[in-house]
Motif scaffolding. Structure first.
Motif, short mmCIF file in Angstrom:
data_model
loop_
_atom_site.label_atom_id
_atom_site.label_comp_id
_atom_site.label_asym_id
_atom_site.label_seq_id
_atom_site.Cartn_x
_atom_site.Cartn_y
_atom_site.Cartn_z
N ARG A 275 0.83 -1.20 0.00
CA ARG A 275 0.00 0.00 0.00
C ARG A 275 0.87 1.26 0.00
NH1 ARG A 275 -4.40 0.96 4.91
NH2 ARG A 275 -5.46 2.80 4.09
N ARG A 276 0.36 2.27 -0.65
CA ARG A 276 0.98 3.59 -0.57
C ARG A 276 -0.15 4.53 -0.18
NH1 ARG A 276 3.56 7.10 -5.47
NH2 ARG A 276 4.42 8.76 -4.18
N PRO A 277 -0.33 4.78 1.11
CA PRO A 277 -1.56 5.43 1.57
C PRO A 277 -1.71 6.87 1.14
CG PRO A 277 -0.02 5.17 3.39
CD PRO A 277 0.56 4.42 2.22
N ALA A 278 -0.59 7.57 1.00
CA ALA A 278 -0.68 9.01 0.74
C ALA A 278 0.32 9.42 -0.33
CB ALA A 278 -0.43 9.79 2.03
N THR A 279 -0.04 10.44 -1.07
CA THR A 279 0.85 11.01 -2.08
C THR A 279 0.86 12.52 -1.90
OG1 THR A 279 -1.03 10.98 -3.59
CG2 THR A 279 0.54 9.19 -3.79
N GLN A 280 1.86 13.18 -2.48
CA GLN A 280 1.95 14.63 -2.26
C GLN A 280 0.87 15.37 -3.03
OE1 GLN A 280 6.32 14.67 -2.64
NE2 GLN A 280 6.24 16.26 -1.07
N GLY A 281 0.24 16.30 -2.35
CA GLY A 281 -0.85 17.07 -2.94
C GLY A 281 -0.41 18.44 -3.39
N SER A 282 -1.38 19.27 -3.65
CA SER A 282 -1.10 20.58 -4.25
C SER A 282 -0.33 21.49 -3.31
CB SER A 282 -2.42 21.23 -4.67
OG SER A 282 -3.29 21.30 -3.55
N ASP A 283 -0.46 21.31 -2.00
CA ASP A 283 0.28 22.17 -1.07
C ASP A 283 1.66 21.59 -0.73
OD1 ASP A 283 -0.39 20.07 0.58
OD2 ASP A 283 -1.39 21.29 2.11
N GLY A 284 2.06 20.52 -1.43
CA GLY A 284 3.36 19.90 -1.15
C GLY A 284 3.29 18.89 -0.02
N GLY A 285 2.22 18.95 0.76
CA GLY A 285 2.05 17.97 1.84
C GLY A 285 1.33 16.74 1.34
N PHE A 286 1.32 15.72 2.19
CA PHE A 286 0.72 14.46 1.78
C PHE A 286 -0.80 14.48 1.95
CE2 PHE A 286 5.07 13.06 2.03
CZ PHE A 286 5.14 12.12 1.00
N GLU A 287 -1.46 13.88 0.96
CA GLU A 287 -2.91 13.69 0.97
C GLU A 287 -3.19 12.22 0.67
OE1 GLU A 287 -4.24 16.32 -2.08
OE2 GLU A 287 -4.08 18.12 -0.81
N ALA A 288 -4.43 11.80 0.90
CA ALA A 288 -4.79 10.42 0.60
C ALA A 288 -4.48 10.13 -0.87
CB ALA A 288 -6.26 10.17 0.89
N ASN A 289 -3.84 8.98 -1.11
CA ASN A 289 -3.49 8.56 -2.46
C ASN A 289 -4.77 8.38 -3.28
OD1 ASN A 289 -2.69 7.20 -4.77
ND2 ASN A 289 -1.35 5.77 -3.69
N PRO A 290 -4.96 9.20 -4.31
CA PRO A 290 -6.22 9.12 -5.05
C PRO A 290 -6.35 7.85 -5.88
CG PRO A 290 -4.71 10.65 -6.12
CD PRO A 290 -4.05 10.23 -4.84
N ALA A 291 -5.23 7.09 -5.99
CA ALA A 291 -5.26 5.89 -6.87
C ALA A 291 -5.43 4.59 -6.10
CB ALA A 291 -3.96 5.84 -7.68
N GLN A 292 -5.53 4.64 -4.77
CA GLN A 292 -5.68 3.39 -4.01
C GLN A 292 -6.94 3.41 -3.17
OE1 GLN A 292 -2.15 2.34 -1.77
NE2 GLN A 292 -1.21 1.36 -3.55
N ASN A 293 -7.51 2.20 -2.96
CA ASN A 293 -8.69 2.05 -2.11
C ASN A 293 -9.80 3.02 -2.54
OD1 ASN A 293 -7.06 0.29 -0.78
ND2 ASN A 293 -6.97 1.44 1.14
#
Lengths: 671, 671
Positions: free
Chosen positions: B591-609
């Motif tokens: 699993r890769r739960p989070a990916t970097q979002g527009s503010d440079g911080g991590f957000e929920a990975n939009p491609a998993q679950n």
């Protein structure tokens, strides 16, 4: 690949000759411990103490509709039960137990097969034929099989074991239950209450210093998450049961008092030794953990009946069901829950139960002052609040929160400002039990109930306060038993009934958090790994931080010096309702993390932690609090017999270990 | 109120005569284990094994600005150190240790005092005067005080204890580390891999059945949350250190290799017995837990240097700092991390380290097939993947996930399809060590590294697979040691280095969850308490649930029959990044739960679950994974000396217990 060869070698290998049913790995079950259509309670895999009393319930189910629809919805009424001892022949149960064959009973019930069925309101109807054998026992150690024959060739077999009993090693047993207490909570409590220098604690929890350490598995008989009723049943009777059940297996009838009973450690101790029994809790005294000592019902919410059974017995409550054992009125009952004593809607038949207890010879006290002043010779009832007792943090650090509660145990609408803590109640209970024991020894259960209640509320600070009070009570009890010369004769056991998925994961700069304006920026106040820093709770805020001599806090050693440091611990839960986090102690009283929102479900309480950041929940929205968790809970023991509590075992083993230490098993035939 | 009288009685009572500093309960610290301006490493509260080698580092700080600004930013260069043994006089350190007085060093560093200062970019500058004494030892058991005098009257006192050493009880030590493993994880692993009938497990984890159970406290020296580097240092050297540090105390200089060293259990075993050493891990082999056996640096990311030190020693790496002890090339090195061996950017000086090891007499293997085939007489290096090894779940249940990884240890861009598991590596390592021991005994550390790595990824299914593989490896190792006649001479210890705040809180109907359209409705798929049901992982999906004989799964006993049942366990973390939950096993790989979002911080990975519900995080948004937690971790032991591992103690005590079981303490004067 290694895996494919393994598959070929093992996939056809039968692991157990037993048949296991998979249908109960579900949200809803027809009847938990009965995956087939023929039910025996006590079910397969039950262990008994020699001579322990129990009922047998048999049920044959005929679902009218649904995936298990059977026999046109007509249950077989000609079912039979036989009992086979070791390798002997299988003897008809009535003959085996030398009792009359019980009358046939019939009823029906409904349930949903799954959540889709619930949404569609598709009920499954089940008709039932049943019998119950009351107040039996097995005295000869060994293996038994109870075999139910029904529907022609169908069989349900329950394998039972009567364990070889132990010889008495201890005069007294002091059994502490930290409700909901886990090792991660103990670690957190150590962090805030014990000073550490360069990674070495200068003092330790009393729990850290006990003679024996164990772990016990808390799951229910039919669900892997337990509540406090059936987990207490496991600890006190050696029998796993179902959520909400007190010393019974749950049958499918509607009657909350006809379910098959099992005898508790307190009843056994009273029946076998005649020695005094104590029941102490910071909860209302009819709450599950004390209730399971001395009452029997599938429904823990029957508070009034529970208290009735404390004073009288199950046979007085339900004369139609024979149950010739009881606590015979515990010698000490200390806790909250005046609602079951003040005449009114909360008491049994609306009666005055203070008066009822006094009529049976009890002295009654209503405050800590009265508790300390009362003599030790009589049976004593102490009820100190309308419902649960006040929390350690409020009593000791934020006493303003005790005001305007209108919770006097007298029911006069005044505030219960003079409530005892767990230590006050436990030490007094020891003195009364000791005075009344006359050489027979004594048994006491003392519960730190609000570790659980405050973890439910996600109020971890108050929960850790309760845990530290428990630890302090264990420490003080050891010292007191030493003083009165009973320490070497007393087995002390401390454990929990289940967990909450709580752990500390870092520090939080509460000043920085409160000063930020967005949730994502507030989260940067959390420090992980190296940035977690050290405990801010063991230093005084009133002295220069770089040159302070270390003082006790106002509450003495083994408690935090302060509860609201700038650098707080940051903790979380495995599951929770929607909430807001600011990592500050709740100064206005216990936390209420969620309130009902516009959709009827719970949302973050808009009135609390308003300077915190929002966290969405992971629980069903009908849950406004945190929930119990799976993890094994620790067991600590000290004194004669304590070595038996080492290692990893099932919660039911606690009962056998205590019963063996008290020598309560009885292999003389008596059924 | 009881509290006010307590306050009066206790508030003026001095608890400890020691001075404790409060300034380090913070996000940022000037220098963790040095809250004053005069620093001694090893610091106050250090315990030593008699004869264990260590360096001393002294620093005097002069902050130029900030809350501790001192002496105009000019550090006192005339500081002195004396050592006092028991109640003797305090002797100048150079004279006491019979060494030359070391040269004065000077440097400066900067730090932020808090998060507000960081936001404003307000750096605090500190000038430092320092000295280092290298490769000392204390051989006489007893109490010592190291006293640093600086800035005129200022004193820093370090209380040291040389513990009384034990006599050798075991020939061999097999030390397992389940990285990040906690009791709640073990409970969850038991739930999915062991069949239970009516609340009674029919089989148990091997860990449940060990002879001794303990708990150890994992915190760092200067933060209550640890990483795996300094926690391994504690386990192997008996010295708490700082996050990222391997067998050194962290000083304030920029050099990652000049920090004061301490001798590890592996170095001691080699130096004192000459016996063989094994290092096995499912991580890249320069990862923190193996690295701390045989390397010394404040920066665990110095992977190439770590592997250089495995093969050679610290003196070859940094000839200017005397360190006359090393692992002298562990006899067995099995794991991942080919990047440090293939010539290129990841290897030391770009050299071919496969060749370098071969030149020092190692045989090298690159696959499970080669591992099984190779002889036992030579030192053996086995590197099976570019980075971390594949996970048990992928190797055994979802082997398709091994493809297209381009991770061959040969660096040729092919896939490493033939990777061993922990059991393969550990059993082979036992055979090699046994063949090479020549009666001297052996020491091996075997790490289940990806319990931690997968818990970081919130991939609890894979983490529990790794945990079950560890348990299976312990079981198989016991059987193998029995077979070769070494079981009675081998101490087996299994523990962890830290936790993750993980727990199971209920069940989840994954079919119902996926079928709902709103997050709040999806959450209703979670079943708590009675609705948690039973384990869906121990029954086969291929057989009628009401009438199935129980088979092993394809992986044999002690593993789940299936990994993706409709009724899954629902688990959560104390802290996590934003994520989506659907409670299904991740079939496409970790699993890769989070990916970097527009503010440079991590957000929920939009491609998993994508069929799950969203859960907002509680961590700083620069954290894309879960983090370590505070809870004490379990210790299990079996074999000679195992009784010492019972109870609750500090992580550093593990070192002393193992060292004493191996008789490594040496009270003969040798410095």
């Amino acid at each position: 690949m290694a895996s494919s060869s393994k598959f070929a070698a093992l996939s056809s290998f039968v692991f157990l000759s037993l048949l296991l049913k998979g249908a109960n790995a579900q949200t809803y079950q027809r009847l938990g411990a009965c995956p087939t259509l023929g039910c025996i309670f006590p079910p397969d895999q039950t262990d008994f103490l020699a001579g322990q009393l129990f009922d047998i319930r048999l049920e044959v189910h005929a679902p009218v509709n649904g995936s298990e629809a059977s026999n046109g919805g007509v249950p077989d009424e000609k079912f039979t039960l036989c009992i086979q001892k070791n390798r002997g022949s299988c003897v008809d149960a009535a003959k085996f137990f030398e009792v009359q064959d019980p009358a046939l009973e019939k009823w029906n019930f409904t349930y949903y097969e799954d959540l889709f069925a619930e949404d569609a309101n598709q009920l499954t109807h089940v008709n039932v034929a049943a019998k119950a054998y009351r107040a039996l026992s097995l005295t000869e150690p060994g293996k038994y099989q109870a075999k139910l024959s029904y529907n022609g060739q169908a069989r349900t077999v329950a394998n039972w074991v009567v364990r070889e009993p132990g010889k008495r090693k201890a005069k007294n047993v002091l059994f502490f239950i930290g409700d909901g207490m886990t090792q991660p909570m103990i670690t957190a409590a150590r962090l805030i209450a014990h000073k550490s220098i360069n990674g070495k604690y200068q003092t330790l929890m009393q729990l850290d210093q006990m003679e024996a350490l164990g772990l016990q598995m808390t799951h229910s008989i039919d669900s892997f998450i337990t509540d406090s009723a059936n987990s207490a049943t496991a600890l006190y009777t050696g029998k796993k049961s179902t959520v909400n059940a007190l010393n019974v297996y749950v049958d499918s009838s509607k009657d909350a008092f006809d379910d098959p009973k099992v005898e508790s450690i307190a009843e056994l101790f009273r029946r076998k030794t005649g020695g005094p029994i104590g029941m102490v809790s910071t909860a209302y005294i009819a709450d599950a953990t004390p209730a399971a000592l001395c009452s029997h019902t599938r429904d823990r919410d029957q508070r009034a009946s529970v208290v009735f059974e404390y004073l009288h017995n199950a046979s007085a409550l339900t004369p139609q069901y024979d149950w010739p054992t009881s606590c015979k009125g515990p010698d000490v009952i200390f806790g909250g829950g005046a609602e079951q004593f003040i005449p009114g809607s909360g008491s049994y038949n609306g009666s005055d139960f203070y008066k009822a207890f006094q009529q049976e010879g009890y002295q009654v006290v209503y405050s800590n002052t009265e508790l300390k002043a009362v003599g030790n010779s009589k049976k004593t009832l102490g009820i100190f609040s309308i419902d649960n007792l006040a929390k350690w943090l409020d009593r000791n650090v934020m006493p303003e929160n005790l005001k305007n509660q209108k919770n006097s145990p007298l029911g006069d609408g005044t505030d219960a400002l003079d409530q005892p803590g767990l230590k006050d109640m436990t030490l007094k209970a020891i003195d009364i039990l000791q005075a009344r024991s006359r050489g027979k020894g004594w048994f006491m259960m003392s519960e730190a109930a609000s570790i659980d209640k405050m973890m439910h509320a996600l109020d971890y600070d108050r929960a850790l306060g309760e845990l530290l009070e428990l630890d302090d009570t264990v420490r003080a009890s050891i010292a007191h038993l030493e003083k009165i010369g009973e320490l070497d004769d007393t087995l002390i056991v401390v454990t929990a009934d289940h967990g909450h998925g709580f752990d500390v994961f870092g520090g939080a700069d509460t000043k920085y958090l409160a000063a930020q304006t967005t949730d994502r920026k507030k989260r940067e106040a959390v420090g992980v790994y190296k940035k977690s820093g050290l405990s801010g709770y063991t230093v005084s805020p009133d002295v220069s931080p770089t040159n302070q001599t270390i003082l006790f806090g106002a509450q003495g050693p083994n408690f935090p010096v302060q509860w609201n440091p700038r650098y707080a611990y940051a903790a979380g839960f495995g599951a929770n309702p929607d909430r807001r986090e600011n990592y500050k102690v709740n100064t206005a009283g216990p936390r209420r993390p969620a309130t009902q929102g516009s959709d009827g479900g719970f949302e973050a309480n808009p009135a609390q932690n308003t300077d915190g950041f929002a966290v969405s929940g992971t629980l069903p929205i009908d849950q406004g609090q945190g929930v119990h968790s799976l993890q094994d809970v620790p067991v600590y023991a000290k004194g004669p017999g304590s070595e038996a509590f080492r290692g990893v075992y099932n919660s039911v083993d606690i009962f056998f270990k205590i019963a063996d230490t008290l020598g309560l098993g009885d292999t003389r035939k008596s059924h």
